[in-house]
Design an enzyme around this catalytic site. Sequence first.
Site, mmCIF file in Angstrom:
data_model
loop_
_atom_site.group_PDB
_atom_site.id
_atom_site.type_symbol
_atom_site.label_atom_id
_atom_site.label_comp_id
_atom_site.label_asym_id
_atom_site.label_seq_id
_atom_site.Cartn_x
_atom_site.Cartn_y
_atom_site.Cartn_z
ATOM 1 N N GLU A 179 105.947 -32.724 72.176
ATOM 2 C CA GLU A 179 105.288 -33.877 71.574
ATOM 3 C C GLU A 179 104.148 -34.416 72.433
ATOM 4 O OE1 GLU A 179 108.473 -35.959 68.731
ATOM 5 O OE2 GLU A 179 108.716 -36.546 70.818
ATOM 6 N N ASP B 293 116.259 -33.768 64.859
ATOM 7 C CA ASP B 293 116.033 -35.000 65.618
ATOM 8 C C ASP B 293 116.907 -36.158 65.155
ATOM 9 O OD1 ASP B 293 114.994 -36.817 67.376
ATOM 10 O OD2 ASP B 293 113.105 -37.104 66.324
ATOM 11 N N GLU C 41 117.799 -44.745 65.233
ATOM 12 C CA GLU C 41 116.420 -44.535 64.793
ATOM 13 C C GLU C 41 116.325 -44.104 63.338
ATOM 14 O OE1 GLU C 41 114.548 -41.604 67.224
ATOM 15 O OE2 GLU C 41 112.765 -41.439 65.975
#
Lengths: 738, 738
Positions: A321, A403, A431
């Site tokens: 990332e 993820d 998240e």
Amino acid sequence: MQRFVMRRAAALSSSLYRLLLACLCLSLCLDAAAARPADEDGYRLWLRYATLPAAQRAQVPAGRTASLAPDSPTVCAARAELQRGLDGLLGRPSGPADDNTVTDGGIVLARAADLPADAAVQPRLRVLGSEGYLVERTRLRGQEVTLVAANTDVGLLYGSFAWLRALQTGTALPQASSPALARRLLDHWDNLDRTVERGYAGESIWNWWELPGIVDPRYTDYARANASLGINGAVLNNVNAKAEVLGAPFIAKAAAVAAVLRPYGIRVYLSVRWSTPLELKQTRSADPLDPEVAAWWRSKADEIYRTIPDFGGFLVKANSEGQPGPQDYGRNHADGANMLARALAPHGGVVMWRAFVYNPASHPIKAVDKNSDRAAQAYDQFKPLDGKFDANVIVQVKNGPIDFQPREPVHPLFGAMPATPLMMEFQITKEYLGFATHLAYLGPLFQEALRFDTRAGGHAVTVAQALEGKQAGKVGGIAGVANIGSSRTWSGSDFDQANWYAFGRMAWDPTLDAGAVAREWAQQTWSQDVRVTAPVVDLMMRSREAVVDYMTPLGLHHMMGTGHHHGPAPWVDNLERPDWNPVYYHRAARDGIGFARGAVGSNALAQYAPEVARRFADPATTPPAFLLWFHHLPWTYRMPSGRSLWDELVAHYDRGVAEAAAMQAEWERVRPLVDARRGADVAQRLARQREEAQWWRDACLAYFQQVNGLPLPPGSRPPAHPLEDYRALAFPYAPGHG
Amino acid sequence: MQRFVMRRAAALSSSLYRLLLACLCLSLCLDAAAARPADEDGYRLWLRYATLPAAQRAQVPAGRTASLAPDSPTVCAARAELQRGLDGLLGRPSGPADDNTVTDGGIVLARAADLPADAAVQPRLRVLGSEGYLVERTRLRGQEVTLVAANTDVGLLYGSFAWLRALQTGTALPQASSPALARRLLDHWDNLDRTVERGYAGESIWNWWELPGIVDPRYTDYARANASLGINGAVLNNVNAKAEVLGAPFIAKAAAVAAVLRPYGIRVYLSVRWSTPLELKQTRSADPLDPEVAAWWRSKADEIYRTIPDFGGFLVKANSEGQPGPQDYGRNHADGANMLARALAPHGGVVMWRAFVYNPASHPIKAVDKNSDRAAQAYDQFKPLDGKFDANVIVQVKNGPIDFQPREPVHPLFGAMPATPLMMEFQITKEYLGFATHLAYLGPLFQEALRFDTRAGGHAVTVAQALEGKQAGKVGGIAGVANIGSSRTWSGSDFDQANWYAFGRMAWDPTLDAGAVAREWAQQTWSQDVRVTAPVVDLMMRSREAVVDYMTPLGLHHMMGTGHHHGPAPWVDNLERPDWNPVYYHRAARDGIGFARGAVGSNALAQYAPEVARRFADPATTPPAFLLWFHHLPWTYRMPSGRSLWDELVAHYDRGVAEAAAMQAEWERVRPLVDARRGADVAQRLARQREEAQWWRDACLAYFQQVNGLPLPPGSRPPAHPLEDYRALAFPYAPGHG
């Protein structure tokens, strides 16, 4: 859009009305309040030590606490906790002053070395290792005592917490336990400006600005809570790390935190940025094979250990990332990890090297084609390196290959790195599961991953066993991305505390049952009353599946809003990288839906052990929960239920919404039995969860209908708004940005 | 630089050692703790209601509370507070259940309308207005009672708080009071993502993400604290406002806050962005004279008042620091303010239009020349508009003409706008006075400004009187930029709470003495014991002058670090605008130092009334505290003390450092008498303040020496480090950015 927003605004007028009414009734409340438990604000977590019912109280030996172990910060912490705990559980105003006299009915802390060499307990102590404990009723120096015994001071601390927990959960003695994994860590994604990436509980608890000179007493309570679970390490800062972390001022701040955590058996670790020496202009490169670079890191490690003698080590996110890493210099992950590991090795530190890597130069994903699969990248890069890492490197792998989704199959690396110690990375902060506003107990998620049978080498090897090194003797660890912040509840809500708790308990013992853990958490956090704990545990145990159902049922994944990951956005197809788009993951089209990961697709399935791969290769033998993770199927595909895939999908969304409503109703039955303040807070959150579950269901179905042109099955309500209304919603101020 | 940083890091090792020692002594502490007051965390502010000493307790009438006024949310709040307060002050476990029977020794709440028309108290009630109160011992219905009387429910609430305060400060009854100013507001510079511009106390208390459905009980405690002081309005969001504030979702959130604050007499206001309708793409312009624009604002005001019927109005920062405004369309501030005012007028709302404007198109500052002076800009723009504003516009003026410096002369507009209601804008959060890590009590700063005699029209008119409209009958108001956040102490530290308190008390009565306010705060917040309150008040009363001395003595100003305003940076000369640079303000050069604002300089002095201007025109009659604000003088200028200006400057810096050390020593004498937790926190902050005072002094003197080449006077220690070390320090993660 405006219409929809107005409707949402109008829906709130009812809550305003309730508020007004509550104010009007203030004087009545004053009288009525006495009938309910006193208000609590959640700060005390599961360490409330609420007074036990009289019958249980009578069973508790309440004599003096004596320690045969010499006073140390850790022993003192254990004694202080016992006093605090017993004062609370027994409802006594202030415990008797303790000296070290062993008295009848008393509590005795003793290490193996403090007891006679021929004491009957010694053989049982020998197998407990450096962190285990034993608690039993026994005779000592002629007195009937409760003995908390261990080989080390921290074992005594863990044993003290264990005994206090046993008193509250009605667990019989003797209790003996030692942890399966050596490293049980919290990873804080906390930034130096005190924001928290994916944090939904206020700012970082680390007040970097005020440290090191001003030390918040809250750090001590943080340490107590972790020690009560056996968590023994904390990575203080975000994996997206800044170079300044390794500057002298920051090391001094970390040292001040380490000084508070040390008596509680918790070591401090830091996330480091690969290019730190280059950015600080102290080297000319960040090439791991450049001697100047290696020398810089050795010298930096020496500097850290001078200040923090028990420093744990580094956590590294590299070549992922956009973060820099060794691949920028044509080196691989092992080259990078080993260079750092050699700097830390003389001091006993470790490198935790994350396998969460995607889009390195080697894997450019340029278009959605059958051969490009982000889920396959970590394995492709790390599997060839098995056996190439230094002994003090641990490869840290997220539970699933994408993820932290509401549900993912287990990451294939857990069955594929027998020669490398592995660390599990769970995400405690939610998240992708509704932040701190949705109730989703993660115990079942942790359990599902830890108990998954990798069939590595053709044998039964659960993920937990792989971490424990049962296969090859390489003991790994477990890390949880913390959901802790400066909010009064620590975790953003009362029920989110349960995820911290469950992570810690299952990190100590990965075989624990999620339901049993929920029960002991509820007993300590809410009430001893089974009229409270039974429905609370029931609520918790259905909650994660409810989230899966109203967000991403049947193996769907990553359909959340861009960036913040709040709310549904299955329509997003315009981001720079294909694998940032929800359409990349669900692949819904006229012909069907799902990501083909078998032989006709990306073949990521081949990364699993053959027995596992075979089972997931056939839609008929793939568990429905993972169906669309591994298969692209026609909307008309016949499910085991007899329904079409489309009808089954709708049924799951409907069930998710119904479950959110049922959770709300169930809480209303519990609420009169708990304190008004926490009761109201949970109720407000469940109301929002129900509203957002409906939103998820409606937006996703409206989108899929646009794609497949199919009608909803009879009896299923059409979405409340047209698709464009859902698409128009924007959340520029959502929390949790890094 | 590295050396310096290392030294700073090393200095901390002593605090680490103290920490370790504290841990080692845990068990001792357990026993010793009983001797000191129980630990407190500051959450309860000045509303702790600690049990009174026995002698005082005996004096408190502790009978039932009866209300002759019918129950309303406000009356209920007053009763609840009286019960909470008396339970605490009397140390009784739980007060008697109240009914509305007037009993001997009881407390009676009554509005004028609830009492006989011929009651003796009626004439005294008539002059109290809509917010005043009266508390006295009297006979009512044949009983001896404590009567809390007022004309309105909120008067009863204020009176209840006043009586509880009187009990704790030993103030005799009767007490009668009504506020001098109608609007007493807190301005929150809180952003929608929950960051706080210039906030040093954690995130915004407004949890926008969770509102409106999830309502933090903390909002109620916020309302109680403000009502206890008489603060009756809150601007919820930052003056650097976003367009989304006026969207329906945000209005619903503000409405939920308003519902909590309403019973406490607090109205909600919003900061609005001038270009909102344009940015939301709902108008084609933001020209105040465009009928489409005016219609949009009228409709928006109607929408807000449907949701928040008692909405207070708008606060506007326009054409200042890059914010859009009416000047973008060739209109002036009155055109803009009046357009908004007409949208709000039908609902009773006001526009508070900020006079903090600089660098509009009309005042480009391109170079440092004698005619360019940021201090003069607000007057130049607003003075010509006096009398041109609608009746419901209030012009809000910062206390000084620059920006919340440790010391500024009063803003010239306070004596210059007789036909316009004015509002004072103080800053409670200490952007330029050491954040929440330095102890600086602002009572003396507030008092200095409020008592300043403007000599407007040649008469004695203090700033407070100008606000009260004593001159022309235009009643204004007062606003304080809040220092409140989500930190447990609300204000970032215990002593910073005093600034919230002092602001509120002096907003109610601008004639109050800062020392008296400090004393009553200390009595309620720390202890009744004069051995505590006397040194605490002494500390507080010297603290602000200490900060002035070690930061910006003798009228120096704006020498803080770029952006964050932390620490000294007098050398900064390279920012885009000249008036962002410290060198623009101090103008230190070989020849001398100071900003000439008289006839030979910018002539900003001419903006004051002639009598004031005359006094400040001559260095000999200018108070030394403002000397370098108004005059550029040679380093050798002879001061009244007989010293040269340079020697005097050094003496002030030395005095500031000495005072910081003295404050630390004084606290160590108080510390054994207060609870250990708060005692330690204050001590840690004072240690940092002392260290940073030294840093300020050393960095500034090193810089000035480089400029003037002069030696330090005999006995004054050279700076600890070379100038380049101070210049090299950087603080990229300082708190308080917007």
